[in-house]
Design an enzyme around this catalytic site. Structure first.
Site, PDB file in Angstrom:
ATOM      1  N   ASP A   1      45.569  36.601  41.378  1.00  0.00           N
ATOM      2  CA  ASP A   1      45.980  38.463  41.926  1.00  0.00           C
ATOM      3  C   ASP A   1      44.782  38.809  42.757  1.00  0.00           C
ATOM      4  O   ASP A   1      44.576  39.608  43.313  1.00  0.00           O
ATOM      5  CB  ASP A   1      45.329  39.403  40.605  1.00  0.00           C
ATOM      6  CG  ASP A   1      43.750  39.056  40.401  1.00  0.00           C
ATOM      7  OD1 ASP A   1      43.253  38.363  40.509  1.00  0.00           O
ATOM      8  OD2 ASP A   1      43.331  39.588  39.731  1.00  0.00           O
TER       9      ASP A   1
ATOM     10  N   GLY B   1      38.979  43.369  34.979  1.00  0.00           N
ATOM     11  CA  GLY B   1      40.052  43.315  34.530  1.00  0.00           C
ATOM     12  C   GLY B   1      40.792  43.605  36.143  1.00  0.00           C
ATOM     13  O   GLY B   1      41.676  44.441  35.932  1.00  0.00           O
ATOM     14  N   LEU B   2      39.421  44.512  36.964  1.00  0.00           N
ATOM     15  CA  LEU B   2      39.985  45.694  37.875  1.00  0.00           C
ATOM     16  C   LEU B   2      40.519  44.863  39.059  1.00  0.00           C
ATOM     17  O   LEU B   2      40.174  45.315  40.449  1.00  0.00           O
ATOM     18  CB  LEU B   2      38.773  46.191  37.940  1.00  0.00           C
ATOM     19  CG  LEU B   2      38.688  48.008  36.847  1.00  0.00           C
ATOM     20  CD1 LEU B   2      37.859  48.250  37.324  1.00  0.00           C
ATOM     21  CD2 LEU B   2      40.084  47.907  36.772  1.00  0.00           C
ATOM     22  N   GLY B   3      40.173  43.721  38.968  1.00  0.00           N
ATOM     23  CA  GLY B   3      40.664  41.948  40.331  1.00  0.00           C
ATOM     24  C   GLY B   3      39.576  42.646  40.670  1.00  0.00           C
ATOM     25  O   GLY B   3      39.153  42.122  42.413  1.00  0.00           O
ATOM     26  N   GLY B   4      37.757  42.927  40.769  1.00  0.00           N
ATOM     27  CA  GLY B   4      36.633  42.992  41.591  1.00  0.00           C
ATOM     28  C   GLY B   4      36.803  42.013  42.501  1.00  0.00           C
ATOM     29  O   GLY B   4      36.609  41.521  43.712  1.00  0.00           O
TER      30      GLY B   4
ATOM     31  N   PRO C   1      32.813  46.748  37.557  1.00  0.00           N
ATOM     32  CA  PRO C   1      33.150  46.179  37.101  1.00  0.00           C
ATOM     33  C   PRO C   1      33.356  44.240  37.567  1.00  0.00           C
ATOM     34  O   PRO C   1      34.098  43.625  37.636  1.00  0.00           O
ATOM     35  CB  PRO C   1      33.510  46.326  35.338  1.00  0.00           C
ATOM     36  CG  PRO C   1      34.640  47.155  35.961  1.00  0.00           C
ATOM     37  CD  PRO C   1      34.008  47.272  37.883  1.00  0.00           C
TER      38      PRO C   1
ATOM     39  N   LYS D   1      42.250  47.305  41.338  1.00  0.00           N
ATOM     40  CA  LYS D   1      43.510  47.849  40.675  1.00  0.00           C
ATOM     41  C   LYS D   1      43.696  47.978  39.614  1.00  0.00           C
ATOM     42  O   LYS D   1      42.481  47.481  38.553  1.00  0.00           O
ATOM     43  CB  LYS D   1      44.113  46.189  41.448  1.00  0.00           C
ATOM     44  CG  LYS D   1      44.275  45.190  40.189  1.00  0.00           C
ATOM     45  CD  LYS D   1      44.887  45.473  38.930  1.00  0.00           C
ATOM     46  CE  LYS D   1      44.092  43.453  38.587  1.00  0.00           C
ATOM     47  NZ  LYS D   1      44.179  43.210  37.437  1.00  0.00           N
TER      48      LYS D   1
ATOM     49  N   SER E   1      38.837  39.530  43.079  1.00  0.00           N
ATOM     50  CA  SER E   1      40.504  39.025  44.078  1.00  0.00           C
ATOM     51  C   SER E   1      39.877  40.358  45.303  1.00  0.00           C
ATOM     52  O   SER E   1      40.427  40.095  46.355  1.00  0.00           O
ATOM     53  CB  SER E   1      41.509  39.284  43.390  1.00  0.00           C
ATOM     54  OG  SER E   1      41.331  38.674  42.097  1.00  0.00           O
TER      55      SER E   1
HETATM   56  O1  C5P Z   1      45.051  32.736  39.712  1.00  0.00           O
HETATM   57  P1  C5P Z   1      43.819  32.168  38.739  1.00  0.00           P
HETATM   58  O2  C5P Z   1      42.603  31.351  39.556  1.00  0.00           O
HETATM   59  O3  C5P Z   1      42.993  33.747  39.193  1.00  0.00           O
HETATM   60  O4  C5P Z   1      43.597  31.925  37.658  1.00  0.00           O
HETATM   61  C1  C5P Z   1      42.534  31.748  36.785  1.00  0.00           C
HETATM   62  C2  C5P Z   1      42.990  31.328  35.271  1.00  0.00           C
HETATM   63  O5  C5P Z   1      43.982  31.929  34.090  1.00  0.00           O
HETATM   64  C3  C5P Z   1      44.211  29.613  35.625  1.00  0.00           C
HETATM   65  O6  C5P Z   1      43.505  28.909  35.802  1.00  0.00           O
HETATM   66  C4  C5P Z   1      45.318  30.070  34.584  1.00  0.00           C
HETATM   67  O7  C5P Z   1      44.317  29.259  33.294  1.00  0.00           O
HETATM   68  C5  C5P Z   1      44.625  31.663  33.911  1.00  0.00           C
HETATM   69  N1  C5P Z   1      46.424  31.878  34.532  1.00  0.00           N
HETATM   70  C6  C5P Z   1      47.923  31.411  33.371  1.00  0.00           C
HETATM   71  N2  C5P Z   1      48.632  32.550  34.707  1.00  0.00           N
HETATM   72  C7  C5P Z   1      48.520  33.013  35.514  1.00  0.00           C
HETATM   73  C8  C5P Z   1      47.754  33.798  36.003  1.00  0.00           C
HETATM   74  C9  C5P Z   1      46.342  32.908  35.737  1.00  0.00           C
HETATM   75  O8  C5P Z   1      47.464  30.850  32.833  1.00  0.00           O
HETATM   76  N3  C5P Z   1      49.607  33.770  35.770  1.00  0.00           N
END
Ligand code: C5P
Length: 362
Positions: A175, A137-140, A133, A49, A142
Site C-alpha cells: 500500500d 490501518g491508515l497507511g502511516g 497511529p 488513507k 507507507s
Molecule cells: O506488502 P506488505 O509488505 O505491506 O505486506 C505485509 C504482509 O501482509 C505480507 O508479507 C503478507 O503476509 C500480507 N499481505 C497479504 N496480501 C496482501 C498484502 C499483504 O497477504 N495483498
C-alpha cells in the site's frame, strides 16, 4: 554548476530585498552564507488513507492475497523532514519509540532504493514527526516512505519517471504506490496496482483511533485460518466475492459517467462518495478483527450512533472512520464520541488536486 545557479538566485533576491546595500557588501554576506550553508531540509506531509471497501481474495503462490479496494487519501498526516548531505548512510530520527530506526523501517528501505535509482551519493537523514497511529490501518508507515522518496528527489533536484517510482514503492510494500497517485484510487493485485478514480468532493470524516495496534500480516493469517476452519470458502468462491465488489464499482463508475440519473450518482446535489458507500461496500478485515478486538466493533457502532452516513474499519485497523454529510455534523460527532471516551478527530477526504498541492506545503 549547481552552486553558480544558487548564487545568482540569492544575489537577485538580495538586490530586491536590500536595495540600499552596496554590491560589495552583498557579496561579502553572500559568501558567509554559502560557507555556513547547511544541507537543505525538505519537509513533506505524508497524508493518511482510508479504505472504502476491501475484499480479500484467494491466497497466491507468492504468499500474498488478491485484493480489491478503493483507497481514499484524507487530511491527517505525519511530517517527514529529509536532508541529503555529504557522506553516506541513512539515519532515521523519530521521538516515538514504537517507530523502528533501522532497515526494517519502510523509510529506510525506500531511501536506499531511491538513492541507488537516482545514481546519487549522500548521507540521508529522515526525521519523522509521528502524528498518525502506528499499526492503525491508515497507511502511516507507507505514506512516510513515499514522502521520503519525494523528499529525496526534491533535496537532490532529481526526479525519476513515475513508472520507476511506482515500481520502487511496490517493492517496499503493497500500500505504498497509492500515495504516488493520491485522491480516490482503485487498488488491485495485492493492492499495489493503482488506478486513479475520478475525484470525489472533499467529504467530512471522523477518525476514531483505539489504543491498540493490529498487525496486517497477522490479520491476513487469521483470515486464512478462519477460511479453513469456519467459512470453508473455496478459492473460486472467494474470487466470486471479489467479482461482486468489482461489479458494484463498475456499475457505480459507469453510471457516474453515463449521465443517467441513478442512486449511485447521489442525485444532482448529492455526494457521489456517499452514494458509493451507501451502495453497500464493506471491509473483509472486520470479520477477523472485530471478533478479536470487540471494542473496534463498538467504535463502529458509536460512529453510526453519532450520525455517520457510513462507518468502517480502515485496512486491517485498528482505526475506524465515519463519513458525514457536513463538517458541522462531523464536529458534533467528535464531541459526542469524546464524551463517550473515544479518541476521535475530525478531518476531510483529500481529493487528488488538494493532496498534491499540500504535500510540499510548509
Ligand atoms: O506488502 P506488505 O509488505 O505491506 O505486506 C505485509 C504482509 O501482509 C505480507 O508479507 C503478507 O503476509 C500480507 N499481505 C497479504 N496480501 C496482501 C498484502 C499483504 O497477504 N495483498
Amino acid at each position: 554548476m549547481q552552486k553558480t545557479v544558487e548564487i545568482t538566485e540569492v544575489v537577485v533576491l538580495r538586490e530586491w530585498m536590500e536595495p540600499d546595500l552596496t554590491s560589495a557588501s552583498r557579496h561579502v554576506r553572500l559568501r558567509a552564507e554559502i560557507y555556513n550553508r547547511r544541507a537543505m531540509i525538505v519537509p513533506v506531509k505524508s497524508f493518511a488513507k482510508i479504505n472504502l471497501g476491501l475484499r480479500i481474495g484467494p491466497l497466491r503462490n507468492d504468499g500474498f492475497h488478491e485484493l480489491l479496494t478503493v483507497y481514499q487519501t484524507i487530511g491527517l498526516f505525519d511530517v517527514i523532514r529529509v536532508t541529503v548531505d555529504r557522506g553516506s548512510g541513512i539515519e532515521i530520527r523519530c521521538a516515538d519509540p514504537r517507530v523502528p530506526k533501522d532497515e526494517s523501517n519502510t523509510c529506510f528501505r525506500i531511501a536506499e532504493k531511491t538513492i541507488a535509482a537516482l545514481g546519487a551519493k549522500g548521507r540521508v537523514v529522515i526525521e519523522i514527526e509521528k502524528r498518525l497511529p502506528v499499526q492503525g490501518g491508515l497507511g502511516g508507515a507507507s505514506a512516510d516512505a513515499v514522502a521520503t522518496l519525494l523528499g529525496i528527489e526534491r533535496a537532490l533536484r532529481k526526479t525519476m519517471p513515475q513508472a520507476e517510482k511506482l515500481r520502487i514503492a511496490a517493492e517496499v510494500g503493497s500500500d505504498l504506490p497509492l500515495f504516488l497517485v493520491g485522491g480516490a484510487v482503485l487498488g488491485v493485485g495485492r493492492g499495489e496496482q493503482v488506478l486513479p478514480l475520478p475525484d470525489f468532493p472533499s467529504t467530512a470524516c471522523v477518525v476514531v483511533t483505539p489504543d491498540i495496534g493490529v498487525s496486517t500480516p497477522k490479520a491476513f493469517a487469521e483470515w486464512d485460518r478462519r477460511q479453513q476452519t469456519c467459512s470453508k470458502l473455496t478459492s473460486s468462491q472467494l474470487s466470486d466475492k471479489m467479482n461482486e465488489l468489482g461489479l458494484d464499482l463498475s456499475a457505480w463508475l459507469s453510471t457516474l459517467y453515463s449521465g443517467a440519473p441513478s442512486k449511485v450518482r447521489g442525485g444532482r446535489a448529492g455526494n457521489p462518495l456517499l452514494a458509493l458507500v451507501r451502495a453497500g461496500i464493506d471491509n473483509d478485515f472486520e470479520r477477523v478483527v472485530f471478533p478479536e478486538h470487540p471494542e473496534l466493533g463498538e467504535a463502529k457502532r458509536a460512529l453510526v450512533r453519532a450520525g455517520a452516513k457510513y462507518a468502517s474499519l480502515s485496512g486491517s485497523g485498528s482505526t475506524l472512520y465515519g463519513l458525514f454529510a457536513s463538517r458541522e455534523a462531523a464536529s458534533a460527532a467528535v464531541t459526542k464520541l469524546r464524551r463517550a471516551g473515544w479518541t476521535a478527530q475530525a478531518t476531510i477526504t483529500l481529493p487528488r488536486s488538494g493532496y498534491w498541492t499540500r504535500v510540499f506545503q510548509g
